[in-house]
Scaffold this motif. Sequence first.
Motif, short mmCIF file in Angstrom:
data_model
loop_
_atom_site.label_atom_id
_atom_site.label_comp_id
_atom_site.label_asym_id
_atom_site.label_seq_id
_atom_site.Cartn_x
_atom_site.Cartn_y
_atom_site.Cartn_z
N LYS A 13 -62.73 -87.66 -16.17
CA LYS A 13 -62.95 -89.08 -16.46
C LYS A 13 -62.57 -89.96 -15.26
N GLU A 14 -61.59 -89.52 -14.48
CA GLU A 14 -61.24 -90.26 -13.26
C GLU A 14 -62.38 -90.22 -12.25
N PHE A 15 -63.05 -89.08 -12.14
CA PHE A 15 -64.21 -89.00 -11.24
C PHE A 15 -65.31 -89.94 -11.72
N VAL A 16 -65.54 -89.99 -13.02
CA VAL A 16 -66.56 -90.88 -13.58
C VAL A 16 -66.23 -92.34 -13.27
N ALA A 17 -64.94 -92.69 -13.38
CA ALA A 17 -64.52 -94.07 -13.12
C ALA A 17 -64.40 -94.37 -11.62
N GLY A 18 -64.50 -93.33 -10.78
CA GLY A 18 -64.35 -93.52 -9.34
C GLY A 18 -62.91 -93.74 -8.93
N THR A 19 -61.95 -93.24 -9.74
CA THR A 19 -60.53 -93.48 -9.48
C THR A 19 -59.76 -92.21 -9.13
N ASN A 20 -60.44 -91.12 -8.82
CA ASN A 20 -59.70 -89.90 -8.47
C ASN A 20 -58.84 -90.15 -7.24
N ALA A 21 -57.55 -89.83 -7.36
CA ALA A 21 -56.63 -90.01 -6.25
C ALA A 21 -56.07 -88.68 -5.75
N ARG A 22 -56.53 -87.57 -6.33
CA ARG A 22 -56.01 -86.26 -5.95
C ARG A 22 -56.85 -85.66 -4.82
N SER A 23 -56.18 -84.85 -4.03
CA SER A 23 -56.86 -84.20 -2.90
C SER A 23 -57.49 -82.88 -3.35
N GLY A 24 -58.33 -82.35 -2.49
CA GLY A 24 -58.88 -81.03 -2.73
C GLY A 24 -57.79 -79.99 -2.80
N ARG A 25 -56.76 -80.16 -1.98
CA ARG A 25 -55.62 -79.22 -1.98
C ARG A 25 -54.91 -79.22 -3.33
N ALA A 26 -54.74 -80.39 -3.92
CA ALA A 26 -54.09 -80.49 -5.24
C ALA A 26 -54.90 -79.73 -6.29
N PHE A 27 -56.23 -79.89 -6.24
CA PHE A 27 -57.08 -79.18 -7.20
C PHE A 27 -57.07 -77.68 -6.93
N ARG A 28 -56.98 -77.28 -5.65
CA ARG A 28 -56.87 -75.85 -5.34
C ARG A 28 -55.60 -75.27 -5.94
N MET A 29 -54.52 -76.00 -5.82
CA MET A 29 -53.24 -75.52 -6.38
C MET A 29 -53.32 -75.44 -7.91
N MET A 30 -53.90 -76.45 -8.53
CA MET A 30 -54.01 -76.44 -9.99
C MET A 30 -54.96 -75.35 -10.47
N ASN A 31 -55.84 -74.90 -9.60
CA ASN A 31 -56.76 -73.83 -9.95
C ASN A 31 -56.04 -72.51 -10.21
N GLU A 32 -54.78 -72.42 -9.77
CA GLU A 32 -53.99 -71.20 -10.00
C GLU A 32 -53.36 -71.17 -11.38
N VAL A 33 -53.27 -72.32 -12.04
CA VAL A 33 -52.63 -72.40 -13.35
C VAL A 33 -53.27 -71.46 -14.37
#
Length: 149
Positions: free
Chosen positions: A113-133
Motif C-alpha cells: 500500500k505504501e508503493f501504491v501511495a508513493g510513500t515507500n521509504a525502505r531501501s532495496g537492502r531492507a527488502f532483501r533482509m526482510m526476504n530472509e524472514v
Amino acid sequence: MGDLLASIYPWTKSLHIVAVLTWMAGLFYLPRLFVYHTERVTVGEPTDELFQTMEMKLFKYIMNPSLIAVWLFGLLLVFTPGLVDWWSIWPYTKGAAIIAMTWFHMWLGIRRKEFVAGTNARSGRAFRMMNEVPTILMLVIVFSVVFKF
C-alpha cells in the motif's frame, strides 16, 4: 466429527501442502519485487504502475487465498484426532512460526500500500533482509514437524 476428519486426512494434508507451497512462493517473491521496484523504478513512471499491478495481483489473487487455505486446512489437521501431541513442544514452535509468518504477510500488504501511495521509504537492502524472514520461519516449521521435539 473426528471420524470424518480422519477419513479425509489425505485430502486435507494434500491441500494444506499445496496451499503452503503457493503461499511460500508469494512470500519469497513479493519482497523480491519490492527490491526491484525500489531500486529500478521512479514513482509515477509507467513501470511503477506495472510493478504495482504485479504486486497487487500476487498479493490479492495468490497470497491471500493461499493464506486462508493454509489456515483452514491446517486447523482441520490440528483437530484431526491423533495427529498432534500437545505434550510436545513442536506444535507450539510451529504455531508461533505460523503466526509470525502471517504477521509477515500482513507487513508485506502494508508495504504494498505504501508503493501504491508513493510513500515507500525502505531501501532495496531492507527488502532483501526482510526476504530472509520467511526462510527462517519455514525452517522452524519444517524442523518442528519433522523432528517433533
